[in-house]
Design an enzyme around this catalytic site. Structure first.
Site, PDB file in Angstrom:
ATOM      1  CD  GLU A  33      21.748  -2.508  -4.213  1.00  0.00           C
ATOM      2  OE1 GLU A  33      20.966  -2.985  -5.042  1.00  0.00           O
ATOM      3  OE2 GLU A  33      21.512  -1.468  -3.550  1.00  0.00           O
ATOM      4  CG  HIS A  46       1.793 -11.907   0.628  1.00  0.00           C
ATOM      5  ND1 HIS A  46       0.622 -12.540   0.982  1.00  0.00           N
ATOM      6  CD2 HIS A  46       1.787 -10.738   1.299  1.00  0.00           C
ATOM      7  CE1 HIS A  46      -0.064 -11.778   1.827  1.00  0.00           C
ATOM      8  NE2 HIS A  46       0.630 -10.666   2.034  1.00  0.00           N
ATOM      9  CG  LEU A 129      24.337   3.711 -13.542  1.00  0.00           C
ATOM     10  CD1 LEU A 129      25.570   3.117 -14.205  1.00  0.00           C
ATOM     11  CD2 LEU A 129      23.083   3.271 -14.279  1.00  0.00           C
ATOM     12  CE1 TYR A 214       3.864 -11.216   5.375  1.00  0.00           C
ATOM     13  CE2 TYR A 214       1.958  -9.861   4.834  1.00  0.00           C
ATOM     14  CZ  TYR A 214       3.310 -10.139   4.729  1.00  0.00           C
ATOM     15  OH  TYR A 214       4.114  -9.316   3.977  1.00  0.00           O
ATOM     16  CG  ASP A 293       8.897  -1.721  -7.868  1.00  0.00           C
ATOM     17  OD1 ASP A 293       8.062  -2.529  -8.300  1.00  0.00           O
ATOM     18  OD2 ASP A 293       8.923  -1.336  -6.681  1.00  0.00           O
ATOM     19  CB  ALA A 306       8.746  -8.673  -4.970  1.00  0.00           C
TER      20      ALA A 306
HETATM   21  P1  FAD Z   1      13.734  -2.800  -5.687  1.00  0.00           P
HETATM   22  O1  FAD Z   1      13.359  -3.838  -4.695  1.00  0.00           O
HETATM   23  O2  FAD Z   1      13.377  -1.380  -5.392  1.00  0.00           O
HETATM   24  O3  FAD Z   1      15.303  -2.913  -5.893  1.00  0.00           O
HETATM   25  C1  FAD Z   1      16.033  -1.935  -6.591  1.00  0.00           C
HETATM   26  C2  FAD Z   1      17.500  -2.049  -6.180  1.00  0.00           C
HETATM   27  O4  FAD Z   1      18.264  -1.192  -7.006  1.00  0.00           O
HETATM   28  C3  FAD Z   1      17.743  -1.617  -4.740  1.00  0.00           C
HETATM   29  O5  FAD Z   1      18.521  -2.583  -4.078  1.00  0.00           O
HETATM   30  C4  FAD Z   1      18.459  -0.268  -4.891  1.00  0.00           C
HETATM   31  O6  FAD Z   1      19.351  -0.007  -3.832  1.00  0.00           O
HETATM   32  C5  FAD Z   1      19.184  -0.468  -6.222  1.00  0.00           C
HETATM   33  N1  FAD Z   1      19.470   0.791  -6.941  1.00  0.00           N
HETATM   34  C6  FAD Z   1      18.642   1.841  -7.147  1.00  0.00           C
HETATM   35  N2  FAD Z   1      19.243   2.813  -7.863  1.00  0.00           N
HETATM   36  C7  FAD Z   1      20.522   2.370  -8.110  1.00  0.00           C
HETATM   37  C8  FAD Z   1      21.627   2.930  -8.804  1.00  0.00           C
HETATM   38  N3  FAD Z   1      21.581   4.141  -9.389  1.00  0.00           N
HETATM   39  N4  FAD Z   1      22.783   2.195  -8.871  1.00  0.00           N
HETATM   40  C9  FAD Z   1      22.853   0.956  -8.288  1.00  0.00           C
HETATM   41  N5  FAD Z   1      21.819   0.389  -7.610  1.00  0.00           N
HETATM   42  C10 FAD Z   1      20.659   1.079  -7.532  1.00  0.00           C
HETATM   43  N6  FAD Z   1       5.703  -7.302  -3.548  1.00  0.00           N
HETATM   44  C11 FAD Z   1       5.367  -8.625  -3.467  1.00  0.00           C
HETATM   45  O7  FAD Z   1       5.601  -9.375  -4.438  1.00  0.00           O
HETATM   46  N7  FAD Z   1       4.784  -9.130  -2.329  1.00  0.00           N
HETATM   47  C12 FAD Z   1       4.515  -8.331  -1.239  1.00  0.00           C
HETATM   48  O8  FAD Z   1       4.003  -8.831  -0.218  1.00  0.00           O
HETATM   49  C13 FAD Z   1       4.858  -6.931  -1.294  1.00  0.00           C
HETATM   50  N8  FAD Z   1       4.609  -6.082  -0.251  1.00  0.00           N
HETATM   51  C14 FAD Z   1       4.951  -4.750  -0.352  1.00  0.00           C
HETATM   52  C15 FAD Z   1       4.664  -3.856   0.705  1.00  0.00           C
HETATM   53  C16 FAD Z   1       4.990  -2.496   0.607  1.00  0.00           C
HETATM   54  C17 FAD Z   1       4.620  -1.548   1.731  1.00  0.00           C
HETATM   55  C18 FAD Z   1       5.654  -2.012  -0.551  1.00  0.00           C
HETATM   56  C19 FAD Z   1       6.038  -0.549  -0.669  1.00  0.00           C
HETATM   57  C20 FAD Z   1       5.946  -2.890  -1.604  1.00  0.00           C
HETATM   58  C21 FAD Z   1       5.578  -4.254  -1.524  1.00  0.00           C
HETATM   59  N9  FAD Z   1       5.816  -5.149  -2.583  1.00  0.00           N
HETATM   60  C22 FAD Z   1       5.471  -6.458  -2.501  1.00  0.00           C
HETATM   61  C23 FAD Z   1       6.398  -4.640  -3.838  1.00  0.00           C
HETATM   62  C24 FAD Z   1       7.844  -4.936  -3.892  1.00  0.00           C
HETATM   63  O9  FAD Z   1       8.501  -4.467  -2.737  1.00  0.00           O
HETATM   64  C25 FAD Z   1       8.484  -4.280  -5.124  1.00  0.00           C
HETATM   65  O10 FAD Z   1       7.653  -4.437  -6.232  1.00  0.00           O
HETATM   66  C26 FAD Z   1       9.820  -4.971  -5.380  1.00  0.00           C
HETATM   67  O11 FAD Z   1      10.695  -4.726  -4.319  1.00  0.00           O
HETATM   68  C27 FAD Z   1      10.429  -4.485  -6.693  1.00  0.00           C
HETATM   69  O12 FAD Z   1      11.664  -5.140  -6.873  1.00  0.00           O
HETATM   70  P2  FAD Z   1      12.759  -4.510  -7.795  1.00  0.00           P
HETATM   71  O13 FAD Z   1      13.912  -5.467  -7.721  1.00  0.00           O
HETATM   72  O14 FAD Z   1      12.190  -4.159  -9.105  1.00  0.00           O
HETATM   73  O15 FAD Z   1      13.135  -3.118  -7.113  1.00  0.00           O
END
Ligand code: FAD
Length: 381
Positions: A33, A46, A129, A214, A293, A306
């Protein structure tokens, strides 16, 4: 021979879930991370029954349900008149019909529980990375601090600006959707003192904007709102900027008094660009695979981004357990075949911002149980 190793890049909600589930499936997994620590940042989230069933496997379902709020309904209301468009039953109905609770929770509290589910010593902070090379026999990772790591396969759980996605498909900025989100947390006591009668889980809508609001705790001592508001261009540096109450009152002029009260009660408001990408032409190549994402980012209006990242992690663990790491290529194909349609459908509905505005049946999302899903090699999820 040393055990085959999996490296996960990113310990967000998707990477943390994938790591813990792959470890429980018996694999040797390290998670890298870029942040040097995680803090309780101001946001709620949620978690639907589809995810809570995965948390059951991780042993954190009860803790998430205890900590978060469990609304009886998702309410959709006309932003101006307050009329109800829909009352989607959750609460006992969700537990009975979908097999688990529907929870709204502080994102930091959820993340902490997920991180604690990883094997001690396997999460490495401050590891951004920078370089990645798949030489056919393994993958070499280089981090910004100059350290290196070699793994048999690499999972890109590194979010919308994924370095792994870039390695697979080349550099390309995400699309700015034309909308921003304002976010704020408000102490429950502030709302009580101001006499603002809030509902546990409600979305206030007009044609081109909305506010979702909420509780984030079971004690109801914290309330959260997140908006979607059109804004022509993201002209700021960074992921978010502070926003003002005045700007929000302007954006929500004509909205119901409860919405005005929420804005007036918010001390700190942040503003985020809403970004997305078109569906990717591939989810894996060689020894690298994407999830969450990094793979299918979406506007957040379905509150399932998420959730899709966590479902991806669960499916990837399931497929690799089926094929073994030696046949990771078949495992990756199986994973994509069983995830692409569902993740893309959620991505499309979320981007369209129509979810639960009318009295629709959400069973295809909330009732889904990834462990009940029959794996098909070219099947739709
Ligand atoms: P991320 O949460 O973006 O995690 C990526 C991780 O990788 C981070 O910790 C980052 O620091 C790390 N990283 C990045 N690049 C590197 C690198 N080069 N080297 C090492 N580490 C790195 N989803 C829901 O399910 N319910 C909700 O209610 C909801 N509400 C939301 C509200 C808003 C306003 C937004 C913007 C999003 C919301 N989402 C919600 C969507 C959700 O936040 C994302 O889809 C989710 O966080 C994606 O998870 P992830 O683990 O794929 O990516």
């Amino acid at each position: 021979m040393s055990p085959q190793k999996i490296a996960i890049i990113g310990a967000g909600l998707g990477g943390a879930a994938a790591g813990a589930l792959l470890q429980r499936a018996g694999f040797s997994v390290d998670v890298f991370e870029q942040a040097d620590a995680f803090s309780r940042l101001g946001a709620g989230i949620h978690m639907g029954p589809n995810v809570m069933k995965i948390f059951r496997r991780l042993g954190i379902e009860d803790a998430v349900a205890r900590l978060g709020s469990q609304p009886d309904f998702w309410l959709s209301r006309d932003g101006a008149s307050g009329d109800y468009f829909s009352r989607i039953p959750l609460g006992d109905f969700a537990r009975r019909e979908y097999g688990a609770a529907y929870v709204t929770i502080h994102r930091g509290d959820l993340h902490e529980l997920q991180i604690a589910a990883l094997q001690p010593g396997t999460l490495h902070f401050d590891k951004r990375l920078t370089e990645i090379e798949d030489d056919g026999a393994g993958v070499d990772l280089t981090f910004a601090d100059g350290t290196r790591h070699r793994a048999d396969i690499v999972v890109g759980a590194d979010g919308i600006n994924s370095r792994i996605r870039e390695a697979l498909l080349g550099p390309e900025k995400p699309n700015y959707s034309g909308w921003v989100a304002h976010r704020a947390l408000i102490p429950g006591a502030t709302l009580e003192a101001a006499g603002i009668a809030v509902e546990p889980c409600v979305k206030w809508w007009t044609d081109d904007r909305h506010m979702m609001a909420y509780y984030t705790t079971s004690t109801r001592n914290e309330y959260y709102f997140v908006t979607g508001v059109p804004h022509p261009a993201w002209e700021f540096d960074g992921n978010s900027v502070p926003a003002s109450r005045e700007e929000m009152h302007e954006a929500f002029a004509g909205y119901h008094p409860v919405v005005q009260g929420l804005i007036a009660s918010a001390d700190e408001i942040s503003k985020w660009p809403l970004l997305n990408r078109n569906p990717l032409p591939l989810w894996s190549r060689g020894r690298m695979v994407l999830l969450g994402d990094a793979c299918h980012p979406m506007k957040p209006h379905m509150a399932q981004g998420a959730a899709m990242a966590i479902e991806d992690g669960a499916m990837l663990a399931r497929c690799l357990a089926e094929t073994g790491l030696s046949d990771f290529a078949t495992g990756f194909q199986l994973y994509e075949a069983n995830r692409r349609e569902r993740a893309s459908r959620v991505q499309a509905v979320s981007n369209a911002n129509t979810w639960l505005r009318t009295q629709e049946d959400p069973a295809w999302v909330f009732g889904y149980d990834i462990y009940e899903h029959a794996l098909g090699s070219d099947a739709a999820a």
